[in-house]
Write a protein that holds these residues in place. Structure first.
Motif, PDB file in Angstrom:
ATOM      1  N   PHE A  32      29.145  -8.677  57.064  1.00 50.70           N
ATOM      2  CA  PHE A  32      29.957  -8.440  55.878  1.00 50.70           C
ATOM      3  C   PHE A  32      31.416  -8.272  56.264  1.00 50.70           C
ATOM      4  CE2 PHE A  32      28.899  -4.145  57.247  1.00 50.70           C
ATOM      5  CZ  PHE A  32      29.959  -3.348  56.858  1.00 50.70           C
ATOM      6  N   GLU A  33      32.259  -8.233  55.241  1.00 51.10           N
ATOM      7  CA  GLU A  33      33.702  -8.026  55.434  1.00 51.10           C
ATOM      8  C   GLU A  33      34.191  -7.020  54.402  1.00 51.10           C
ATOM      9  OE1 GLU A  33      36.096  -8.470  57.440  1.00 51.10           O
ATOM     10  OE2 GLU A  33      34.755  -9.420  58.865  1.00 51.10           O
ATOM     11  N   GLY A  34      35.381  -6.516  54.628  1.00 56.01           N
ATOM     12  CA  GLY A  34      35.996  -5.610  53.670  1.00 56.01           C
ATOM     13  C   GLY A  34      37.483  -5.900  53.627  1.00 56.01           C
ATOM     14  N   LEU A  35      38.002  -6.211  52.444  1.00 55.14           N
ATOM     15  CA  LEU A  35      39.456  -6.373  52.275  1.00 55.14           C
ATOM     16  C   LEU A  35      39.804  -5.879  50.878  1.00 55.14           C
ATOM     17  CD1 LEU A  35      40.397 -10.128  51.735  1.00 55.14           C
ATOM     18  CD2 LEU A  35      38.049  -9.417  51.937  1.00 55.14           C
ATOM     19  N   LYS A  36      41.089  -5.829  50.577  1.00 54.90           N
ATOM     20  CA  LYS A  36      41.468  -5.278  49.279  1.00 54.90           C
ATOM     21  C   LYS A  36      42.456  -6.183  48.551  1.00 54.90           C
ATOM     22  CE  LYS A  36      41.067  -0.301  50.274  1.00 54.90           C
ATOM     23  NZ  LYS A  36      41.839   0.852  50.806  1.00 54.90           N
ATOM     24  N   ALA A  37      42.440  -6.078  47.224  1.00 50.45           N
ATOM     25  CA  ALA A  37      43.466  -6.723  46.402  1.00 50.45           C
ATOM     26  C   ALA A  37      44.371  -5.613  45.881  1.00 50.45           C
ATOM     27  CB  ALA A  37      42.811  -7.467  45.252  1.00 50.45           C
ATOM     28  N   TYR A  38      45.682  -5.823  46.040  1.00 46.99           N
ATOM     29  CA  TYR A  38      46.693  -4.799  45.731  1.00 46.99           C
ATOM     30  C   TYR A  38      47.537  -5.259  44.553  1.00 46.99           C
ATOM     31  CZ  TYR A  38      45.493  -3.669  50.579  1.00 46.99           C
ATOM     32  OH  TYR A  38      44.813  -3.376  51.741  1.00 46.99           O
ATOM     33  N   ARG A  39      47.715  -4.387  43.564  1.00 47.07           N
ATOM     34  CA  ARG A  39      48.586  -4.696  42.417  1.00 47.07           C
ATOM     35  C   ARG A  39      50.037  -4.485  42.840  1.00 47.07           C
ATOM     36  NH1 ARG A  39      47.370  -7.340  37.956  1.00 47.07           N
ATOM     37  NH2 ARG A  39      45.630  -5.974  37.422  1.00 47.07           N
ATOM     38  N   ARG A  40      50.862  -5.517  42.650  1.00 46.38           N
ATOM     39  CA  ARG A  40      52.288  -5.381  42.989  1.00 46.38           C
ATOM     40  C   ARG A  40      53.049  -4.780  41.801  1.00 46.38           C
ATOM     41  NH1 ARG A  40      51.763 -11.176  44.382  1.00 46.38           N
ATOM     42  NH2 ARG A  40      53.008 -11.523  42.509  1.00 46.38           N
ATOM     43  N   LYS A  41      54.268  -4.370  42.111  1.00 43.04           N
ATOM     44  CA  LYS A  41      55.144  -3.795  41.071  1.00 43.04           C
ATOM     45  C   LYS A  41      55.404  -4.805  39.949  1.00 43.04           C
ATOM     46  CE  LYS A  41      58.861  -0.597  41.840  1.00 43.04           C
ATOM     47  NZ  LYS A  41      59.872  -0.295  42.854  1.00 43.04           N
ATOM     48  N   ASP A  42      55.506  -6.107  40.303  1.00 40.07           N
ATOM     49  CA  ASP A  42      55.787  -7.134  39.290  1.00 40.07           C
ATOM     50  C   ASP A  42      54.528  -7.535  38.510  1.00 40.07           C
ATOM     51  OD1 ASP A  42      54.268  -8.766  40.934  1.00 40.07           O
ATOM     52  OD2 ASP A  42      55.906 -10.104  41.525  1.00 40.07           O
ATOM     53  N   GLY A  43      53.404  -6.833  38.761  1.00 38.38           N
ATOM     54  CA  GLY A  43      52.178  -7.109  38.003  1.00 38.38           C
ATOM     55  C   GLY A  43      51.251  -8.103  38.693  1.00 38.38           C
ATOM     56  N   GLY A  44      51.766  -8.842  39.676  1.00 29.90           N
ATOM     57  CA  GLY A  44      50.930  -9.803  40.415  1.00 29.90           C
ATOM     58  C   GLY A  44      49.971  -9.084  41.359  1.00 29.90           C
TER      59      GLY A  44
ATOM     60  N   PHE B  51      40.474  -5.344  36.614  1.00 29.34           N
ATOM     61  CA  PHE B  51      39.975  -4.205  37.404  1.00 29.34           C
ATOM     62  C   PHE B  51      40.787  -3.986  38.679  1.00 29.34           C
ATOM     63  CE2 PHE B  51      36.655  -5.594  34.650  1.00 29.34           C
ATOM     64  CZ  PHE B  51      36.039  -4.431  34.236  1.00 29.34           C
ATOM     65  N   VAL B  52      41.867  -4.766  38.856  1.00 29.08           N
ATOM     66  CA  VAL B  52      42.778  -4.461  39.964  1.00 29.08           C
ATOM     67  C   VAL B  52      43.621  -3.283  39.474  1.00 29.08           C
ATOM     68  CG1 VAL B  52      44.574  -5.301  41.516  1.00 29.08           C
ATOM     69  CG2 VAL B  52      42.843  -6.896  40.640  1.00 29.08           C
ATOM     70  N   PRO B  53      43.464  -2.112  40.090  1.00 26.57           N
ATOM     71  CA  PRO B  53      44.123  -0.911  39.564  1.00 26.57           C
ATOM     72  C   PRO B  53      45.643  -1.058  39.512  1.00 26.57           C
ATOM     73  CG  PRO B  53      42.428  -0.317  41.173  1.00 26.57           C
ATOM     74  CD  PRO B  53      42.604  -1.809  41.255  1.00 26.57           C
ATOM     75  N   PRO B  54      46.296  -0.271  38.636  1.00 25.07           N
ATOM     76  CA  PRO B  54      47.747  -0.387  38.466  1.00 25.07           C
ATOM     77  C   PRO B  54      48.520  -0.060  39.749  1.00 25.07           C
ATOM     78  CG  PRO B  54      46.785   1.120  36.839  1.00 25.07           C
ATOM     79  CD  PRO B  54      45.702   0.761  37.779  1.00 25.07           C
ATOM     80  N   TYR B  55      49.678  -0.681  39.880  1.00 22.42           N
ATOM     81  CA  TYR B  55      50.611  -0.380  40.974  1.00 22.42           C
ATOM     82  C   TYR B  55      50.917   1.122  40.965  1.00 22.42           C
ATOM     83  CZ  TYR B  55      55.083  -0.050  43.399  1.00 22.42           C
ATOM     84  OH  TYR B  55      56.080   0.313  44.246  1.00 22.42           O
ATOM     85  N   GLY B  56      50.883   1.720  42.150  1.00 19.91           N
ATOM     86  CA  GLY B  56      51.274   3.134  42.248  1.00 19.91           C
ATOM     87  C   GLY B  56      50.159   4.120  41.932  1.00 19.91           C
TER      88      GLY B  56
ATOM     89  N   SER C  37      51.513   0.354  53.887  1.00 22.53           N
ATOM     90  CA  SER C  37      51.148   0.276  52.465  1.00 22.53           C
ATOM     91  C   SER C  37      52.275  -0.384  51.670  1.00 22.53           C
ATOM     92  CB  SER C  37      50.755   1.637  51.896  1.00 22.53           C
ATOM     93  OG  SER C  37      51.791   2.537  52.087  1.00 22.53           O
ATOM     94  N   GLY C  38      53.518  -0.265  52.139  1.00 23.78           N
ATOM     95  CA  GLY C  38      54.627  -0.973  51.494  1.00 23.78           C
ATOM     96  C   GLY C  38      54.426  -2.483  51.569  1.00 23.78           C
ATOM     97  N   ILE C  39      53.930  -2.957  52.709  1.00 24.24           N
ATOM     98  CA  ILE C  39      53.670  -4.398  52.862  1.00 24.24           C
ATOM     99  C   ILE C  39      52.470  -4.795  51.990  1.00 24.24           C
ATOM    100  CG2 ILE C  39      52.906  -6.179  54.493  1.00 24.24           C
ATOM    101  CD1 ILE C  39      54.538  -4.672  56.676  1.00 24.24           C
ATOM    102  N   GLN C  40      51.406  -3.975  52.050  1.00 25.51           N
ATOM    103  CA  GLN C  40      50.189  -4.315  51.291  1.00 25.51           C
ATOM    104  C   GLN C  40      50.457  -4.348  49.787  1.00 25.51           C
ATOM    105  OE1 GLN C  40      47.695  -1.296  53.077  1.00 25.51           O
ATOM    106  NE2 GLN C  40      46.753  -2.796  54.457  1.00 25.51           N
ATOM    107  N   ASP C  41      51.284  -3.413  49.307  1.00 24.55           N
ATOM    108  CA  ASP C  41      51.599  -3.365  47.876  1.00 24.55           C
ATOM    109  C   ASP C  41      52.680  -4.372  47.476  1.00 24.55           C
ATOM    110  OD1 ASP C  41      49.848  -1.275  47.613  1.00 24.55           O
ATOM    111  OD2 ASP C  41      51.372   0.299  47.636  1.00 24.55           O
ATOM    112  N   GLY C  42      53.236  -5.054  48.473  1.00 23.72           N
ATOM    113  CA  GLY C  42      54.242  -6.071  48.176  1.00 23.72           C
ATOM    114  C   GLY C  42      55.647  -5.522  47.975  1.00 23.72           C
TER     115      GLY C  42
END
Ligand code: PLP
Ligand code: COI
Length: 341
Positions: free
Chosen positions: A61-73, A117-122, A324-329
């Motif tokens: 298996f693998e584990g990775l995450k999707a991060y909500r950016r400030k611009d909504g992407g 379901f990608v949680p909000p930025y911040g 986390s700054g890089i991950q969140d964009g």
């Protein structure tokens, strides 16, 4: 099973739990080839009672995450590295790897389908992505399967270790997680099955996780149950264990690169449990753990406190903010680290 709704979630307080979201991804390998794969609303799996995974443990298996950016992407963090590692894990267990380029494509597809379901930025929460590969071909003797299924489930998560960026306590164990010639370098379910008992004993005793020691001498730090270990030495080195039986963490590889931005010399080396005084700070690092400060390690009843049991050390904080700054964009990372969904 009841499907979750996005309005069900109190994002800053969701913990690290499974929720059944609208869509998963499913592909099958049969007669020598992978089918096209598709999104499905079915979050259950059907297989033969003789499927290899049920008896001889062909699972990676693998584990990775999707991060909500400030611009909504939405960003993924180095998903190509997860694809590569899963390929290696599959080879170690004689499973048919899902093609790496299709792996990244499928991750994007399933994240997009569940984008509400990608949680909000911040919010401190992210969408955890769990691709997994299982041997579904029928066996009764110990042989590899000739049929496989590749799935991706996604679920929103908060911090893996209870405190998040609060330091917590860890403990060594007389149990081993993996052998030097075994499967410790592969992300396969058996490694985690063997960690359940020591992990549960540690939790009952009030610790966040186990610090596994090397299986030969029981002297050198290997890793934690769900993350790699790092220590920052008093003379400013970023040290992390080198061992043939630990998971090659993508977060670790990333921090080895970022450490030098803060004047820390990165080093993969042997770290003795009897030489913790060299460190001013210590932490756990991984996709789920992100960076979680290790407040203390208890070994044979002796507790060693690092920077503080309640406060985050300055280098750990700097590394966390950068990663986390890089991950969140918010911060531009090295080429290829931030992948738009
Ligand atoms: N070590 C173990 C045992 C893990 O389960 C994980 C999580 O994936 C890690 C380390 C960290 O690896 P990564 O940074 O690639 O998530
Ligand atoms: C991850 O960090 O993705 C992992 O797989 C760790 C797991 C113990 C949740």
């Amino acid at each position: 099973m009841t499907k979750a709704k996005a309005t069900d979630f109190d994002w800053p307080n969701i913990g690290f739990n499974y929720h059944d979201l609208p869509y998963s991804f499913h592909a099958e390998f049969k007669d020598g080839h992978w089918d096209e794969g598709h999104l499905t609303e079915d979050s259950t799996i059907t297989m033969s009672e003789a499927a290899n995974v049920l008896h001889y443990g062909q699972e990676a298996f693998e584990g990775l995450k999707a991060y909500r950016r400030k611009d909504g992407g939405v960003n993924l963090f180095r998903p190509d590295m997860n694809a590569k590692r899963m390929h290696k894990s599959a080879e170690r267990l004689l499973m048919e790897p899902f093609p790496e380029d299709r792996f990244v494509q499928a991750v994007k597809e399933v994240v997009k389908a569940n984008q509400d379901f990608v949680p909000p930025y911040g919010s401190g929460a992210t969408l955890y992505v769990r691709p997994f590969l299982i041997g579904t071909g029928e066996v009764i003797g110990v042989h590899p399967a000739n049929q496989f299924q590749f799935h991706i489930l996604v679920t929103p998560v908060g911090p893996y270790y209870k405190g998040g960026m609060q330091p917590t306590a860890y403990v060594t164990s007389p149990y081993d997680r993996a052998a030097h010639g075994g499967t410790g370098q592969s992300k396969v379910s058996g490694n985690y099955a063997s960690s359940l008992l020591p992990g549960s004993i540690a939790h009952e005793e009030g610790f966040s996780d186990v610090v596994y020691l090397d299986p030969r001498l029981h002297e050198n730090i290997e890793e934690l149950g769900g993350a790699n270990f790092f220590g920052i030495t008093k003379d400013g080195k970023f040290k992390t264990p080198k061992s043939p039986s630990i998971l090659p963490s993508i977060t670790k590889k990333s921090l080895l690169k970022l450490a030098s931005d803060f004047g820390m010399e990165p080093e993969e080396t042997t770290i003795s449990i009897y030489d913790l005084d060299q460190f001013s700070e210590a932490g756990a690092m991984g996709t789920a753990a992100v960076i979680s400060p290790v407040g203390s390690i208890t070994h044979n009843g002796n507790k060693h406190v690092f920077y503080s049991e309640t406060k985050v050390g300055p280098y750990t904080q700097k590394l966390y903010d950068r990663l986390s700054g890089i991950q969140d964009g918010d911060i531009k990372g090295p080429d290829g680290w931030q992948v738009d969904v």
